[in-house]
Design a protein around this motif. Structure first.
Motif, PDB file in Angstrom:
ATOM      1  N   VAL A  61       0.838  -1.202   0.000  1.00 18.16           N
ATOM      2  CA  VAL A  61       0.000   0.000   0.000  1.00 18.16           C
ATOM      3  C   VAL A  61       0.878   1.259   0.000  1.00 18.16           C
ATOM      4  N   ILE A  62       1.934   1.218   0.814  1.00 19.95           N
ATOM      5  CA  ILE A  62       2.838   2.376   0.878  1.00 19.95           C
ATOM      6  C   ILE A  62       3.514   2.622  -0.476  1.00 19.95           C
ATOM      7  N   MET A  63       3.996   1.537  -1.103  1.00 23.25           N
ATOM      8  CA  MET A  63       4.660   1.653  -2.411  1.00 23.25           C
ATOM      9  C   MET A  63       3.707   2.231  -3.455  1.00 23.25           C
ATOM     10  N   ILE A  64       2.472   1.705  -3.471  1.00 27.86           N
ATOM     11  CA  ILE A  64       1.475   2.182  -4.442  1.00 27.86           C
ATOM     12  C   ILE A  64       1.206   3.665  -4.214  1.00 27.86           C
ATOM     13  N   PHE A  65       1.090   4.042  -2.938  1.00 30.01           N
ATOM     14  CA  PHE A  65       0.812   5.439  -2.614  1.00 30.01           C
ATOM     15  C   PHE A  65       1.948   6.350  -3.105  1.00 30.01           C
ATOM     16  N   ILE A  66       3.178   5.946  -2.816  1.00 33.24           N
ATOM     17  CA  ILE A  66       4.321   6.786  -3.229  1.00 33.24           C
ATOM     18  C   ILE A  66       4.372   6.926  -4.752  1.00 33.24           C
ATOM     19  N   ALA A  67       4.178   5.795  -5.466  1.00 33.35           N
ATOM     20  CA  ALA A  67       4.253   5.843  -6.939  1.00 33.35           C
ATOM     21  C   ALA A  67       3.138   6.714  -7.507  1.00 33.35           C
ATOM     22  N   SER A  68       1.920   6.567  -6.957  1.00 35.91           N
ATOM     23  CA  SER A  68       0.794   7.343  -7.477  1.00 35.91           C
ATOM     24  C   SER A  68       0.980   8.822  -7.195  1.00 35.91           C
ATOM     25  N   LEU A  69       1.432   9.134  -5.990  1.00 33.81           N
ATOM     26  CA  LEU A  69       1.617  10.540  -5.628  1.00 33.81           C
ATOM     27  C   LEU A  69       2.693  11.185  -6.508  1.00 33.81           C
ATOM     28  N   SER A  70       3.805  10.473  -6.703  1.00 29.96           N
ATOM     29  CA  SER A  70       4.865  11.097  -7.509  1.00 29.96           C
ATOM     30  C   SER A  70       4.464  11.172  -8.980  1.00 29.96           C
ATOM     31  N   THR A  71       3.543  10.291  -9.424  1.00 28.31           N
ATOM     32  CA  THR A  71       3.024  10.426 -10.791  1.00 28.31           C
ATOM     33  C   THR A  71       2.181  11.687 -10.873  1.00 28.31           C
ATOM     34  N   ALA A  72       1.296  11.856  -9.880  1.00 30.98           N
ATOM     35  CA  ALA A  72       0.399  13.015  -9.889  1.00 30.98           C
ATOM     36  C   ALA A  72       1.184  14.317  -9.761  1.00 30.98           C
ATOM     37  N   LEU A  73       2.287  14.281  -9.023  1.00 32.75           N
ATOM     38  CA  LEU A  73       3.091  15.501  -8.881  1.00 32.75           C
ATOM     39  C   LEU A  73       3.995  15.724 -10.093  1.00 32.75           C
ATOM     40  N   GLY A  74       4.008  14.725 -10.984  1.00 37.09           N
ATOM     41  CA  GLY A  74       4.654  14.944 -12.290  1.00 37.09           C
ATOM     42  C   GLY A  74       6.127  14.607 -12.383  1.00 37.09           C
ATOM     43  N   PHE A  75       6.684  13.861 -11.423  1.00 42.33           N
ATOM     44  CA  PHE A  75       8.113  13.557 -11.614  1.00 42.33           C
ATOM     45  C   PHE A  75       8.436  12.069 -11.753  1.00 42.33           C
ATOM     46  N   PHE A  76       7.425  11.195 -11.631  1.00 45.28           N
ATOM     47  CA  PHE A  76       7.716   9.759 -11.774  1.00 45.28           C
ATOM     48  C   PHE A  76       8.238   9.448 -13.182  1.00 45.28           C
ATOM     49  N   ASP A  77       7.615  10.054 -14.199  1.00 43.11           N
ATOM     50  CA  ASP A  77       8.047   9.769 -15.579  1.00 43.11           C
ATOM     51  C   ASP A  77       9.487  10.236 -15.812  1.00 43.11           C
ATOM     52  N   LYS A  78       9.864  11.334 -15.136  1.00 39.38           N
ATOM     53  CA  LYS A  78      11.246  11.818 -15.305  1.00 39.38           C
ATOM     54  C   LYS A  78      12.230  10.860 -14.630  1.00 39.38           C
ATOM     55  N   LEU A  79      11.798  10.303 -13.482  1.00 42.58           N
ATOM     56  CA  LEU A  79      12.654   9.328 -12.808  1.00 42.58           C
ATOM     57  C   LEU A  79      12.840   8.082 -13.670  1.00 42.58           C
ATOM     58  N   VAL A  80      11.759   7.656 -14.353  1.00 43.02           N
ATOM     59  CA  VAL A  80      11.857   6.465 -15.206  1.00 43.02           C
ATOM     60  C   VAL A  80      12.857   6.719 -16.344  1.00 43.02           C
ATOM     61  N   THR A  81      12.822   7.927 -16.912  1.00 44.63           N
ATOM     62  CA  THR A  81      13.770   8.254 -17.979  1.00 44.63           C
ATOM     63  C   THR A  81      15.197   8.086 -17.469  1.00 44.63           C
ATOM     64  N   LYS A  82      15.410   8.453 -16.204  1.00 43.28           N
ATOM     65  CA  LYS A  82      16.742   8.369 -15.634  1.00 43.28           C
ATOM     66  C   LYS A  82      17.080   6.944 -15.190  1.00 43.28           C
ATOM     67  N   PHE A  83      16.159   6.334 -14.433  1.00 49.59           N
ATOM     68  CA  PHE A  83      16.466   5.040 -13.809  1.00 49.59           C
ATOM     69  C   PHE A  83      15.929   3.828 -14.579  1.00 49.59           C
ATOM     70  N   LYS A  84      15.339   4.079 -15.774  1.00 52.34           N
ATOM     71  CA  LYS A  84      14.881   3.013 -16.673  1.00 52.34           C
ATOM     72  C   LYS A  84      13.822   2.117 -16.040  1.00 52.34           C
ATOM     73  N   CYS A  85      13.645   0.935 -16.610  1.00 49.32           N
ATOM     74  CA  CYS A  85      12.500   0.110 -16.237  1.00 49.32           C
ATOM     75  C   CYS A  85      12.604  -0.523 -14.861  1.00 49.32           C
ATOM     76  N   GLY A  86      13.719  -0.296 -14.170  1.00 46.32           N
ATOM     77  CA  GLY A  86      13.826  -0.784 -12.799  1.00 46.32           C
ATOM     78  C   GLY A  86      12.712  -0.220 -11.932  1.00 46.32           C
ATOM     79  N   LEU A  87      12.245   0.957 -12.292  1.00 46.42           N
ATOM     80  CA  LEU A  87      11.162   1.579 -11.544  1.00 46.42           C
ATOM     81  C   LEU A  87       9.798   1.070 -11.974  1.00 46.42           C
ATOM     82  N   LEU A  88       9.733   0.496 -13.181  1.00 45.43           N
ATOM     83  CA  LEU A  88       8.421   0.112 -13.729  1.00 45.43           C
ATOM     84  C   LEU A  88       8.041  -1.330 -13.411  1.00 45.43           C
ATOM     85  N   ILE A  89       9.047  -2.168 -13.190  1.00 48.65           N
ATOM     86  CA  ILE A  89       8.745  -3.587 -13.042  1.00 48.65           C
ATOM     87  C   ILE A  89       7.983  -3.907 -11.735  1.00 48.65           C
TER      88      ILE A  89
END
Lengths: 147, 330
Positions: A61-89
């Motif tokens: 639940v905590i992981m889902i919350f953090i990922a959703s919040l950082s998506t809504a705040l607009g920086f998750f996609d930028k992190l993925v560009t940097k850290f690649k699919c390690g963040l997506l799996i």
């Protein structure tokens, strides 16, 4: 136009993507996220005296919350560009795919927008996840495992 | 098919560019820029519509023409049902023709406008195109906030809107000739490498244009392709030289590469794309340089990937097209 010749010339001007480097980054970052998850479980078990099972659920639940919040705040996609699919799996990617789809279609309203599109990317994961779970469950059952 | 025109001239242009284009090297050639991709609206689509309205408003103002004096607006964009153009162009002219040629729409509209004026059916025509990075992303790819890593060969949809007024009234810049492209299928199917998909169409159109008018590439001060990007541009140059012995030297460039500083702006990957990419460069940079007479003969080859996500999922190839128009200082 000659396709063979075209492909030959195009091959000389192919973009070089650092695949190996991407894979190593993804591997390490995926591992780090796993470590953080494990850390949260240990923390919950030791400080809040939860059972390991319950701690696992709360960690998700905590992981889902953090990922959703950082998506809504607009920086998750930028992190993925940097850290690649390690963040997506891990679970984070699943939450990210749903939140990003919901955000994209919020202007089309709750039914035709968010409702109809929230599973745009995650739908495949859910469908084939369930199908795969059924198959593995059956195999386990047929091999005499406990249900 | 190539034809020449007698009395078609460029009266003026208006360009509105988005935040990424503003950071690029052509900033000073744009009439107006905006910093936030929402452009004070509440959705990407509405932001694109606003940019179309702004560019048309600005063009009317610059030329001093009333809405009822504009005979026809021709234009298109990337959204479904070319919504940005239809909503944006509402009430700006006597009549309207909506077009779709993907990223080749700008030149497609210029050709049709020129034909209408040359045939004396209309006195003037406005060409307008637009695209929006996020609206296009949502339309063709993943949700905008979804962070799927992209390969270096992928292109980056430009944001903004550009309009041009064509008239029969004499000005400094003449529409000299144009070549209508044909649909090309060279078994290409990678939507993350549109330069490679579209280069064959550009090669075909440039070759036919030069052959039909019996010209050499050095006839032009500048030949630009629409949005082939870093890699497509090199493929085009090599293929033209090896197969047709046509040497495109320093007088060849690609609008997608010119629009951004690709070393600094890494997010733009192989370069810009979208209908407004070639239009921002040609209605902005090229138009102004021609006015200053730094460029005298220019061939604009707008390239379009006629990309349908549905057909690609159904395992069909991506087709492409390129239309060319030649402008000359008189």
């Amino acid at each position: 136009m000659k396709q063979e010749k075209y492909e030959m010339i195009a091959k000389e001007h192919k973009a070089k993507n650092p695949k190996l480097q991407n894979a190593i980054v993804a591997f390490l970052i995926g591992g780090v996220i796993g470590m953080i998850g494990e850390g949260i479980i240990e923390l919950l078990c030791n400080i809040f005296h939860m059972s390991r099972n319950n701690a696992g659920t709360i960690m998700i639940v905590i992981m889902i919350f953090i990922a959703s919040l950082s998506t809504a705040l607009g920086f998750f996609d930028k992190l993925v560009t940097k850290f690649k699919c390690g963040l997506l799996i891990p679970i984070t990617g699943f939450a990210h795919s749903m939140t990003s789809a919901a955000l994209d279609y919020k202007k089309e309203g709750p039914i035709y927008g968010v409702g109809a599109n929230i599973f745009k990317l995650a739908g495949s994961v859910i469908l084939y996840g369930i199908v795969a779970a059924w198959f593995f469950g059956m195999i386990r059952y047929l091999l005499g495992g406990r249900i | 098919m190539t034809f020449t025109y007698n009395d078609v001239y460029v009266k003026d242009t208006a360009t509105i560019a988005g935040p990424y284009e503003k950071k690029g090297p052509l900033k000073k050639y744009f009439d107006k820029t905006f910093d936030d991709l929402y452009y004070d609206e509440d959705s990407w689509e509405k932001a694109e519509i606003k940019s179309v309205k702004e560019s048309l408003k600005l063009l009317h103002k610059k030329v001093g023409i009333k809405r009822k004096e504009v005979d026809v607006i021709l234009g298109g964009d990337l959204l479904n049902q070319i919504a940005a153009t239809t909503y944006g162009a509402y009430n700006f002219s006597k009549c309207f023709l909506g077009l779709y040629g993907a990223c080749s729409t700008s030149v497609e509209a210029m050709i049709l406008g020129s034909v209408l004026i040359d045939a004396k059916k209309v006195k003037n025509a406005i060409v307008t195109v637009s695209s929006h990075n996020m609206a296009a992303e949502k339309q063709f790819r993943n949700p905008t906030e979804y962070g799927a890593p992209k390969p270096k060969s992928a292109t980056f949809t430009a944001t903004g809107s550009a309009s041009m007024l064509l008239t029969k009234e004499k000005t400094d810049i003449k529409v000299e000739s144009s070549t209508i492209g044909q649909i090309i299928d060279l078994n290409q199917n990678n939507p993350n490498d549109m330069g490679k998909v579209m280069a064959p169409a550009a090669i075909d159109t440039i070759k036919r244009h030069l052959k039909d008018l019996n010209r050499k590439p050095d006839y032009y001060d500048l030949i630009v392709t629409g949005d082939l990007g870093l890699y497509g541009k090199e493929i085009l140059k090599d293929y033209m030289l090896e197969e047709y012995d046509l040497d495109l030297k320093d007088n060849y460039n690609d609008c997608g590469v010119m629009l951004y500083d690709l070393k600094e702006q890494e997010e733009c990957l192989a370069g810009g794309s979208g209908p407004v990419c070639s239009a921002l460069v040609s209605f902005g940079y090229i138009y102004h340089e021609m006015k200053k007479k730094n460029l005298k003969r220019v061939l604009i080859v707008a390239t379009g990937a006629l990309f349908s996500p549905t057909m690609v999922y159904q395992k069909e190839n991506i087709y492409s097209i390129a239309n060319a128009i030649s402008l000359e200082v008189v």
